[in-house]
Design an enzyme around this catalytic site. Sequence first.
Site, PDB file in Angstrom:
ATOM      1  N   ASN A  57      24.758  30.716  43.988  1.00  0.00           N
ATOM      2  CA  ASN A  57      23.898  31.175  42.893  1.00  0.00           C
ATOM      3  C   ASN A  57      22.512  31.588  43.398  1.00  0.00           C
ATOM      4  OD1 ASN A  57      25.845  30.529  40.914  1.00  0.00           O
ATOM      5  ND2 ASN A  57      25.198  28.385  40.958  1.00  0.00           N
ATOM      6  N   HIS A 143      26.450  25.714  28.135  1.00  0.00           N
ATOM      7  CA  HIS A 143      26.665  24.854  29.302  1.00  0.00           C
ATOM      8  C   HIS A 143      27.022  23.400  28.946  1.00  0.00           C
ATOM      9  CE1 HIS A 143      25.330  22.867  33.124  1.00  0.00           C
ATOM     10  NE2 HIS A 143      25.895  23.938  33.624  1.00  0.00           N
ATOM     11  N   GLU A 187      22.575  30.760  25.498  1.00  0.00           N
ATOM     12  CA  GLU A 187      22.101  31.033  26.853  1.00  0.00           C
ATOM     13  C   GLU A 187      21.623  32.467  26.929  1.00  0.00           C
ATOM     14  OE1 GLU A 187      25.016  29.947  29.827  1.00  0.00           O
ATOM     15  OE2 GLU A 187      25.315  27.996  28.898  1.00  0.00           O
ATOM     16  N   SER A 191      27.066  31.666  32.128  1.00  0.00           N
ATOM     17  CA  SER A 191      27.332  31.338  33.524  1.00  0.00           C
ATOM     18  C   SER A 191      28.763  31.619  33.968  1.00  0.00           C
ATOM     19  CB  SER A 191      26.997  29.875  33.788  1.00  0.00           C
ATOM     20  OG  SER A 191      27.710  29.047  32.899  1.00  0.00           O
ATOM     21  N   ASP A 217      18.681  28.816  26.964  1.00  0.00           N
ATOM     22  CA  ASP A 217      18.798  28.328  28.340  1.00  0.00           C
ATOM     23  C   ASP A 217      19.047  29.562  29.209  1.00  0.00           C
ATOM     24  OD1 ASP A 217      19.732  27.456  30.786  1.00  0.00           O
ATOM     25  OD2 ASP A 217      21.149  25.991  29.978  1.00  0.00           O
ATOM     26  N   HIS A 220      20.642  31.378  34.444  1.00  0.00           N
ATOM     27  CA  HIS A 220      21.117  32.441  35.333  1.00  0.00           C
ATOM     28  C   HIS A 220      20.304  33.727  35.235  1.00  0.00           C
ATOM     29  CE1 HIS A 220      24.643  30.587  37.117  1.00  0.00           C
ATOM     30  NE2 HIS A 220      24.764  29.933  35.979  1.00  0.00           N
ATOM     31  N   LYS A 249      19.251  28.413  40.697  1.00  0.00           N
ATOM     32  CA  LYS A 249      19.928  29.699  40.829  1.00  0.00           C
ATOM     33  C   LYS A 249      19.013  30.668  41.589  1.00  0.00           C
ATOM     34  CE  LYS A 249      22.958  27.709  38.028  1.00  0.00           C
ATOM     35  NZ  LYS A 249      22.953  26.779  36.895  1.00  0.00           N
TER      36      LYS A 249
HETATM   37  C1  LIG Z   1      23.350  25.656  36.204  1.00  0.00           C
HETATM   38  C2  LIG Z   1      23.081  25.537  34.769  1.00  0.00           C
HETATM   39  C3  LIG Z   1      22.472  24.407  34.240  1.00  0.00           C
HETATM   40  C4  LIG Z   1      22.219  23.185  35.078  1.00  0.00           C
HETATM   41  O1  LIG Z   1      21.114  23.384  35.875  1.00  0.00           O
HETATM   42  P1  LIG Z   1      20.922  22.464  37.176  1.00  0.00           P
HETATM   43  O2  LIG Z   1      19.525  22.689  37.526  1.00  0.00           O
HETATM   44  O3  LIG Z   1      21.892  22.965  38.172  1.00  0.00           O
HETATM   45  O4  LIG Z   1      21.196  21.069  36.746  1.00  0.00           O
HETATM   46  C5  LIG Z   1      22.140  24.385  32.907  1.00  0.00           C
HETATM   47  N1  LIG Z   1      22.422  25.440  32.106  1.00  0.00           N
HETATM   48  C6  LIG Z   1      23.049  26.533  32.574  1.00  0.00           C
HETATM   49  C7  LIG Z   1      23.330  27.655  31.649  1.00  0.00           C
HETATM   50  C8  LIG Z   1      23.399  26.611  33.911  1.00  0.00           C
HETATM   51  O5  LIG Z   1      24.021  27.689  34.369  1.00  0.00           O
END
Ligand SMILES: *Cc1c(COP(=O)(O)O)cnc(C)c1O
Length: 403
Positions: A57, A143, A187, A191, A217, A220, A249
């Site tokens: 990532n 997620h 999101e 992801s 969120d 990505h 990421k």
């Molecule tokens: C990777 C991811 C997370 C978790 O983040 P980390 O910092 O790896 O714990 C949370 N939400 C989404 C959408 C993700 O892709």
Amino acid sequence: MSFAQEENDNYWKGLIESRLREISLDNRYRKRAVVRSIDGGRKLIQKGVSYHNFSSNDYLGMSQHPDIIAAWSEGAERYGVGSTSSAYVVGYQEPIAQLEERLADWLGYERALLYPSGFSANQAIIKVLCEKGDTIIADRLTHASIMEAAALSPATLRRFHHNSIDSLERQLRLTDSSEGGRLIITEGLFSMDGDEAPLSEIAQIAKKEHSSLFMVDDAHGIGIWGEEGRGTTSKQRIKPDILVVTFGKAFGLTGAAILMSEEMAEYFIQRGRSLIYSTAISPAHAYTLHAILEKIRGEEGDRLRSALHRNIAQFRQGIEHIENGRYSTGSNSPIQPIIIGENSQTLDISKALKEAGFWISGIRPPTVPKGEARLRITITALHQPEVIDHLLQALEEQLKRWS
Ligand SMILES: *Cc1c(COP(=O)(O)O)cnc(C)c1O
């Protein structure tokens, strides 16, 4: 050991064995590979064999960038490696406070609060905000960190169909008579599918409801698009009430921040147990994140984003030509899903690609819906065009065999 204890051990032993067997029969058994990243992260080595890495990532190649490695040492020399306590005692070290300020400034919020991971940031939001009587309304594909916290929350969880405004509105109508607050969650860039959410439409709906908060969120999306890499919300020109950005990421490190208003940040500081009862992140880590942020905002960030999007376009065009576009991904993001369907078939293809020198993860349920097992290919700014071509050739060979 008492007789009762022994019985207990046997009970758990038997249960665990049978559950493991079930996971294995279903081709859902997960293993962790020991690897080492080399060549700036383009490749990785496992047991002495090297592979082109199409599973990372680290979209902009920050994880092994020489300037960033230098910043890590500099941060450690200046501030030490440990924060030494919770931020409420003496752990709120200068680089952490500065990073929070810079993040808020970058993304146009009053405040940013730093968390050790995106997982913990998402859990904190739901734990701090949602109480009995409230409703969490989340896209079905959000997620696991959000879904897990929402499922454990005393608030009611409602899920709307992926990216469907109609379904979101239907779920909102179903909560019309309830008294509590509503937290709408989606999101920026999903992801597992690499598609974007219709953020401005959702923001408009959220705005109409005085009891709604809108949270995005953008794990990505952050860093990879928008002016200065501000992510999907900037690309779509909206500002949610709460924005989560993560640093595992495109930042190529770890950590996360929640962006919000002054008042809300104060509320989180009072109520957030995971901040109160946990050691603050390393000051050297915060210092390094600051260096990454500067890079992502600057000219080098622009250059890397152009390279990334060129690589993505090359890959997509190549996939269009395989089996009459049957495997076309529909994604203009670094996440390129090739849907295979069956778990075992997906694993077989992933294995064959590995033998051809490409490391590509097969993603299976429950991470993705049943029957939608896939190869999840991630493209980065560092991939060389000829390596992408070789990957496309290897993919064509495998996909033809299975079609
Ligand atoms: C990777 C991811 C997370 C978790 O983040 P980390 O910092 O790896 O714990 C949370 N939400 C989404 C959408 C993700 O892709």
